[in-house]
Design a protein around this motif. Structure first.
Motif, PDB file in Angstrom:
ATOM      1  N   THR A 185       1.049  -1.125  -0.334  1.00 22.21           N
ATOM      2  CA  THR A 185       0.083   0.147  -0.314  1.00 22.21           C
ATOM      3  C   THR A 185       0.999   1.031   0.139  1.00 22.21           C
ATOM      4  O   THR A 185       0.999   2.071  -0.978  1.00 22.21           O
ATOM      5  N   HIS A 186       1.629   1.485   1.110  1.00 20.54           N
ATOM      6  CA  HIS A 186       2.361   2.856   1.262  1.00 20.54           C
ATOM      7  C   HIS A 186       3.693   2.414   1.484  1.00 20.54           C
ATOM      8  O   HIS A 186       4.087   1.223   1.963  1.00 20.54           O
TER       9      HIS A 186
ATOM     10  N   THR B  49       5.923   3.145   3.734  1.00 21.31           N
ATOM     11  CA  THR B  49       6.513   3.058   5.168  1.00 21.31           C
ATOM     12  C   THR B  49       6.564   1.575   5.336  1.00 21.31           C
ATOM     13  O   THR B  49       7.279   1.240   6.500  1.00 21.31           O
ATOM     14  N   GLU B  50       6.029   0.654   4.634  1.00 23.72           N
ATOM     15  CA  GLU B  50       6.191  -0.716   4.980  1.00 23.72           C
ATOM     16  C   GLU B  50       7.725  -1.369   4.539  1.00 23.72           C
ATOM     17  O   GLU B  50       8.240  -0.495   3.658  1.00 23.72           O
TER      18      GLU B  50
ATOM     19  N   GLN C 123       3.560  -2.536  14.169  1.00 21.21           N
ATOM     20  CA  GLN C 123       2.998  -1.331  13.835  1.00 21.21           C
ATOM     21  C   GLN C 123       4.123  -0.318  13.794  1.00 21.21           C
ATOM     22  O   GLN C 123       4.822  -0.160  14.588  1.00 21.21           O
TER      23      GLN C 123
ATOM     24  N   ARG D  56       4.676   3.839  12.185  1.00 23.34           N
ATOM     25  CA  ARG D  56       4.003   4.915  11.782  1.00 23.34           C
ATOM     26  C   ARG D  56       2.676   5.302  11.813  1.00 23.34           C
ATOM     27  O   ARG D  56       1.686   4.917  10.716  1.00 23.34           O
ATOM     28  N   THR D  57       2.118   5.151  13.020  1.00 21.00           N
ATOM     29  CA  THR D  57       0.679   5.060  13.189  1.00 21.00           C
ATOM     30  C   THR D  57      -0.294   5.895  12.444  1.00 21.00           C
ATOM     31  O   THR D  57      -1.196   5.749  11.920  1.00 21.00           O
TER      32      THR D  57
ATOM     33  N   THR E 225       0.465   7.153   9.500  1.00 22.13           N
ATOM     34  CA  THR E 225       0.193   6.408   8.087  1.00 22.13           C
ATOM     35  C   THR E 225      -0.488   5.354   8.152  1.00 22.13           C
ATOM     36  O   THR E 225      -1.280   5.230   7.116  1.00 22.13           O
ATOM     37  N   SER E 226      -0.082   4.319   8.841  1.00 24.82           N
ATOM     38  CA  SER E 226      -0.665   3.110   8.840  1.00 24.82           C
ATOM     39  C   SER E 226      -2.234   2.773   9.376  1.00 24.82           C
ATOM     40  O   SER E 226      -2.894   1.933   9.064  1.00 24.82           O
ATOM     41  N   GLN E 227      -2.651   3.690  10.107  1.00 19.76           N
ATOM     42  CA  GLN E 227      -3.873   3.721  10.768  1.00 19.76           C
ATOM     43  C   GLN E 227      -4.665   5.021  10.288  1.00 19.76           C
ATOM     44  O   GLN E 227      -5.901   5.023   9.737  1.00 19.76           O
TER      45      GLN E 227
ATOM     46  N   ALA F 293      -4.824   5.427   6.622  1.00 18.54           N
ATOM     47  CA  ALA F 293      -4.991   4.213   5.696  1.00 18.54           C
ATOM     48  C   ALA F 293      -6.273   4.011   4.966  1.00 18.54           C
ATOM     49  O   ALA F 293      -7.070   4.829   5.130  1.00 18.54           O
TER      50      ALA F 293
ATOM     51  N   ASP G 148       7.578  10.513   4.950  1.00 14.73           N
ATOM     52  CA  ASP G 148       7.578   9.208   4.813  1.00 14.73           C
ATOM     53  C   ASP G 148       8.465   8.558   3.627  1.00 14.73           C
ATOM     54  O   ASP G 148       9.348   7.834   3.729  1.00 14.73           O
TER      55      ASP G 148
END
Length: 309
Positions: A131-132, A134-135, A143, A145-146, A148-150, A153, A200
């Motif tokens: 997806t983005h 930061t992975e 978990q 980068r809260t 970005t990932s939450q 999202a 990011d």
């Protein structure tokens, strides 16, 4: 003796006529002055109250109409992870595959050559992200980068991204999605959301293609110039490269450092993070741009990151 009498009679007649005229004028002036003395010089309080009530009714009607359009006419944003969100993410992935920048960057990737010593692959590579950006492979099940990932999202936020990295020239080219939940003004991307995207991507450049971006420090400075409004629910092209150390570039060079005078935002909205006093030898400087898929420049950014050694 006849002439004097005639003169006296004529004079007396003229005096009576003048007296009658003066009395008529005085009476008429009194009759006109009487009503004017009773006429109000200020508007009635009742008229003011009616005017204020009309203004309040118009304001209430406008607010009610806006809330109605927002809640009932505009489509509801899907919850990240829901079935509707997965369907939209699949559609965004298909759209990303058809972008010209993605097709061009994939054409620049050299064929995979097996290396006996297991050395790092050089030249352009496509980052393996779902997806983005930061992975990473080192963050499996963790978990990171809260925001970005939450918070950002799903299809309403950052959606899907395609990123390409050149380890030789330290360049990054990415196709990024800006969803409707990232809007500040209606249909216009929020400046903080744009800054998050750049942080990011630049963190990924400092950390490398596989390491966790939580393993590096946050930027010590971030200067952003919003050259033109950036509209949400669109794909954009992000380009970034190192300006310190200065390395030869393979992709088209990005613009130089931001020029605050060119910003379309007023000066009192300048949220630029001020640079901290850190030795230049222990920092890297990255500059980047955000463009529309048609090549129109929207944002210029310069970030400084501390590095060890």
């Amino acid at each position: 003796m006849i002439r004097p009498r005639f003169r006296l009679n004529a004079i007396s007649t003229l005096q009576r006529t003048a007296t009658q005229r003066c009395s008529v004028r005085f009476a008429s002036s009194e009759s006109t002055a009487a009503p004017s003395s009773t006429a109000p010089s200020k508007p009635k309080p009742r008229r003011k109250r009616l005017l204020y009530a009309w203004y309040g009714l118009v304001l209430f009607g406008g607010v009610s109409a806006g809330l109605t359009i927002r809640n009932f006419v505009s489509p509801a944003l899907p919850v990240p992870g829901s079935r509707e969100d997965k369907v939209l993410l699949d559609a965004l992935s298909s759209d990303a595959e058809q972008l010209d920048v993605v097709k061009f960057m994939r054409s620049q990737i050299a064929p995979v050559e097996e290396s006996s010593d297991g050395s790092e692959r050089k030249g352009w590579v496509e980052l393996d992200i779902k997806t983005h950006i930061t992975e990473s492979k080192n963050d499996e099940g963790e978990q990171t980068r809260t925001i970005t990932s939450q918070t950002l999202a799903g299809s309403k936020g950052l959606g899907v991204q395609r990123a390409f990295w050149n380890a030789d020239t330290k360049e990054l080219v990415a196709a990024v999605w800006i969803g409707s939940a990232m809007s500040g003004w209606p249909m216009m991307a929020h400046g903080g959301g744009i800054a998050t995207i750049f942080e990011d991507c630049m963190s990924r450049m400092v950390a490398g293609p596989d390491a966790s971006i939580d393993s590096i420090a946050r930027p010590t400075s971030m200067s952003i110039t919003y050259a033109k409004p950036t509209f949400s629910t669109n794909f954009y092209i992000l380009r970034a490269n190192y300006s310190r150390p200065n390395l030869p570039q393979a992709a088209p060079p990005v613009d130089p450092e931001p020029q605050p005078a060119k910003s379309w935002l007023p000066s009192w909205k300048d949220l630029t993070k001020k640079e901290q006093p850190i030795e230049a030898k222990k920092t890297v400087e990255i500059i980047g741009t955000l463009e529309s898929v048609d090549g129109e420049l929207c944002v210029r950014v310069k970030g400084t990151f501390p590095v060890s050694g």
